[in-house]
Design a protein around this motif. Structure first.
Motif, mmCIF file in Angstrom:
data_model
loop_
_atom_site.group_PDB
_atom_site.id
_atom_site.type_symbol
_atom_site.label_atom_id
_atom_site.label_comp_id
_atom_site.label_asym_id
_atom_site.label_seq_id
_atom_site.Cartn_x
_atom_site.Cartn_y
_atom_site.Cartn_z
ATOM 1 N N LYS A 145 0.820 -1.218 0.000
ATOM 2 C CA LYS A 145 0.000 0.000 0.000
ATOM 3 C C LYS A 145 0.853 1.267 0.000
ATOM 4 O O LYS A 145 0.383 2.329 -0.422
ATOM 5 C CB LYS A 145 -0.976 -0.001 1.174
ATOM 6 C CG LYS A 145 -0.376 0.066 2.560
ATOM 7 C CD LYS A 145 -1.484 -0.046 3.628
ATOM 8 C CE LYS A 145 -0.933 -0.022 5.050
ATOM 9 N NZ LYS A 145 -0.359 1.267 5.404
ATOM 10 N N ASP A 146 2.089 1.154 0.456
ATOM 11 C CA ASP A 146 2.952 2.332 0.456
ATOM 12 C C ASP A 146 3.378 2.747 -0.951
ATOM 13 O O ASP A 146 3.943 3.830 -1.132
ATOM 14 C CB ASP A 146 4.195 2.089 1.323
ATOM 15 C CG ASP A 146 3.877 2.146 2.810
ATOM 16 O OD1 ASP A 146 2.767 2.590 3.159
ATOM 17 O OD2 ASP A 146 4.715 1.725 3.629
ATOM 18 N N THR A 147 3.123 1.889 -1.950
ATOM 19 C CA THR A 147 3.446 2.260 -3.332
ATOM 20 C C THR A 147 2.262 2.952 -4.020
ATOM 21 O O THR A 147 2.356 3.302 -5.195
ATOM 22 C CB THR A 147 3.847 1.023 -4.169
ATOM 23 O OG1 THR A 147 2.678 0.200 -4.407
ATOM 24 C CG2 THR A 147 4.906 0.195 -3.467
ATOM 25 N N PHE A 148 1.172 3.143 -3.306
ATOM 26 C CA PHE A 148 -0.025 3.791 -3.872
ATOM 27 C C PHE A 148 0.315 5.217 -4.320
ATOM 28 O O PHE A 148 0.884 6.001 -3.567
ATOM 29 C CB PHE A 148 -1.138 3.821 -2.823
ATOM 30 C CG PHE A 148 -2.375 4.549 -3.259
ATOM 31 C CD1 PHE A 148 -3.288 3.949 -4.107
ATOM 32 C CD2 PHE A 148 -2.626 5.852 -2.824
ATOM 33 C CE1 PHE A 148 -4.434 4.613 -4.508
ATOM 34 C CE2 PHE A 148 -3.770 6.524 -3.220
ATOM 35 C CZ PHE A 148 -4.676 5.904 -4.067
ATOM 36 N N HIS A 149 -0.056 5.542 -5.568
ATOM 37 C CA HIS A 149 0.281 6.871 -6.083
ATOM 38 C C HIS A 149 -0.810 7.439 -6.988
ATOM 39 O O HIS A 149 -0.578 8.398 -7.731
ATOM 40 C CB HIS A 149 1.606 6.815 -6.876
ATOM 41 C CG HIS A 149 1.589 5.800 -7.987
ATOM 42 N ND1 HIS A 149 2.081 4.530 -7.821
ATOM 43 C CD2 HIS A 149 1.126 5.867 -9.257
ATOM 44 C CE1 HIS A 149 1.938 3.848 -8.962
ATOM 45 N NE2 HIS A 149 1.351 4.646 -9.848
#
Length: 605
Positions: free
Chosen positions: A434-438
């Motif tokens: 989820k930290d790669t959500f952009h």
């Protein structure tokens, strides 16, 4: 015995024995490592040493007693045992295989799973008889407890100081205080070392930072501020527990139960472990506990004094602002009370509805207008909201990359970093994904979910496994957190960087280590871990839910709304692993009181 009764007894012994042998001989692990061939598994189950004979005889003796009282086991509990058995199987499969749906891939795993469920069902039914006999014994042997000069009056003060005394080592041995990572970042935000955002609840951020600032201002020491924060948290939590115990005393709960409850909260490290550590969930969980007691006063015991309604309103507002998901408790509570009041059109529920509506409205004004008016930066929470589908997509890319078209990959890449999520996928933690959500365009997000739904149709097992592996630890008593981290949430040591530095007392380090060893002993000792195990608390709430539904105890079911909401929060959370159990803290804090309220008579004093 009739033939069918004899057959039932014999089958119960066989099922229980096989289940224990599966655990005793690590059959699941052997299958996962391909140590045994399929045709050797059953032979392995029924061969062994003298200890296996003793186990079989012990089970037979135990189940003979269980058989004689089987008819006394309530139907709702039998159904609960089925649900628990399935949960235990899911947890075991996720822990060993990293997948639950794998059991449907092989005949041997499917057959063993059936035996495992039936065996656990039999053993859990036996537990009911065992616990029942314990309480009968305690009631008869400790009847004199009702006559002792304790808890006759001043129940709040007595329980407060008993719990405080038992919590003191957790406070003193970790001076200035144990700090969890998120809480440390919150204190940095409050002090201006980080940009202040609403990623974490702003109210708890400012409370934490306020104590640090006061310590620095008055004593020139942020460490004293931290210690004062720990004391403040502990006093608030103990006061709420003491108030709740005095509430139960007014409702004619036996002294023995009250004493057991007091020492349960005092001795079990799961309460002081979490509640004397600095984490954002502490004051929120305390507020939820108090709200459950206050709402029970209103809907079960029909107290409608204006003072009580106002206090309930204030506490419910605290629930909304002390955790970003607190508003959902209020919404679901209000809806359930509204539905109940349609059939029971009583003045009581109208007042309670108002008490829930007001904090909901104030929260909207607070979160949507006040915070932004103060210049507090809003953070996009989509990556938290969609943690589950993102984790499912990552698992799909890891195990079935050839089943995704280039067009689908391009659509996913508009939302997540497709080059990183498959490689970074961790079945126990969704943060790397989820930290790669952009994504910035809602159209891209809509297209992503179209692809996500198509992938589900192709391989639904991947989606189920992604959710189960990410959450099973909340519900399975044997789940262990990363790096032997204590399940009780005991944060040891403080976190410091160049700007915000807390100074620890080195002479207390050995005592802190001893405290950690004690907590780990309690958590891993088979005779005490039941009181310090997150999975047990979650299962108990599922049990209460089934009981309330079966017996149509709708008012008691309404009291479970915060726990039910909390269970969904845990399922949607990024992890149960490595201090993830804090998501279950509101459930843990309310469980002892919900159990007692559920089994008390619904009569007023």
């Amino acid at each position: 015995m009739f033939k069918k009764e004899k057959l039932f007894f014999i089958l119960s012994i066989i099922m229980a024995f096989i289940t224990i042998q599966i655990e005793h001989k690590n059959i699941w692990e052997q299958i996962s490592q391909s140590i045994y061939m399929k045709d050797e598994i059953f032979l392995s189950l029924f061969t062994g040493k003298f200890i296996d004979v003793l186990i079989l005889l012990s089970i037979a003796s135990f189940l003979f007693q269980y058989y004689k009282e089987y008819s006394k086991i309530l139907l709702w509990y039998r159904f609960t045992c089925v649900i628990f058995s399935i949960i235990l199987l899911i947890g075991k499969c996720c822990d060993v295989f990293g997948s639950f749906t794998i059991i449907f891939s092989y005949k041997i795993t499917l057959i063993l799973s059936i035996f495992y469920i039936l065996g656990n069902y039999v053993l859990l039914n036996g537990v009911y008889i065992f616990i029942r006999k314990i309480f009968v014994f305690l009631k008869s042997k400790f009847s004199y407890v009702e006559k002792i000069n304790l808890y006759n009056k001043h129940v709040f003060i007595q329980s407060f100081f008993i719990i405080l005394t038992l919590w003191i080592p957790y406070i003193i041995f970790r001076l200035p205080g144990g700090v969890e990572w998120d809480a440390y970042y919150q204190m940095e935000q409050a002090l201006g070392y980080r940009t202040l955002t609403d990623h974490w609840p702003v109210a708890s951020t400012m409370i934490m930072g306020g104590f640090i600032k006061i310590g620095d201002l008055l004593c020139n020491s942020v460490s004293i501020g931290l210690f004062t924060l720990v004391i403040f948290q502990a006093i608030i939590c103990i006061a709420i527990f003491a108030y709740s115990i005095s509430f139960l005393k007014k409702r004619n709960a036996p002294k023995l139960i009250l004493l057991m409850l007091t020492f349960w909260i005092g001795f079990s490290p799961i309460f002081p472990g979490f509640l004397t550590s600095v984490i954002k969930d502490t004051l929120f969980s305390a507020s939820v506990t108090l709200s459950v007691i206050l709402v029970s006063e209103i809907i079960i015991y029909k107290k409608t004094e204006t003072k009580l309604i106002v206090i309930t309103c204030i506490v419910l507002f605290l629930v909304t602002i002390l955790r970003n998901n607190g508003i959902y408790i209020i919404i679901f509570w209000a809806v359930s009370i509204f539905v109940y009041s349609i059939k029971h059109n009583m003045h009581t529920y109208k007042k309670l509805m108002i008490a829930m509506l007001i904090p909901g409205i104030i929260y909207i004004l607070y979160s949507q207008y006040l915070l932004y008016g103060l210049g507090i930066q809003h953070e996009n929470k989509s990556k938290e909201t969609f943690s589950i589908p993102f984790q499912q997509t990552a698992r799909y890319l890891k195990y079935y990359p050839e089943d995704i078209s280039e067009k689908e990959k391009d659509i996913i890449a508009q939302v997540l970093d497709i080059n990183l999520i498959a490689e970074g996928y961790n079945p126990l933690l969704s943060d790397p994904v989820k930290d790669t959500f952009h994504c910035q365009d809602m159209k891209d997000l809509k297209n992503y979910f179209i692809v996500w739904s198509k992938m589900f149709i192709r391989h639904p097992n991947i989606y189920f496994d992604a959710v189960l592996c990410n959450t099973y630890g909340f519900f399975v008593p044997d789940a262990k957190q990363k790096d032997n981290f204590p399940n009780s949430g005991l944060s040891t040591g403080t976190i410091s960087n160049d700007k915000l530095v807390f100074y620890e007392i080195k002479s207390l380090k050995s005592l802190e280590k001893k405290l950690l060893e004690y907590v780990l002993f309690i958590e891993n000792n088979p005779f005490t871990y039941i009181f310090a195990n997150v999975g047990i608390y979650m299962l108990l709430n599922i049990m209460l839910f089934i009981k309330n539904i079966y017996n149509k105890e709708w008012k008691k079911l309404i009291l479970l709304i915060p726990s039910i909401t909390g269970i969904f929060v845990c399922i949607a959370s990024p992890t149960w692993w490595h201090n993830g159990f804090r998501y279950a803290l509101p459930i843990i804090c309310t469980t002892p009181f919900l159990i007692i309220i559920n089994f008390l008579q619904e009569t007023d004093i």
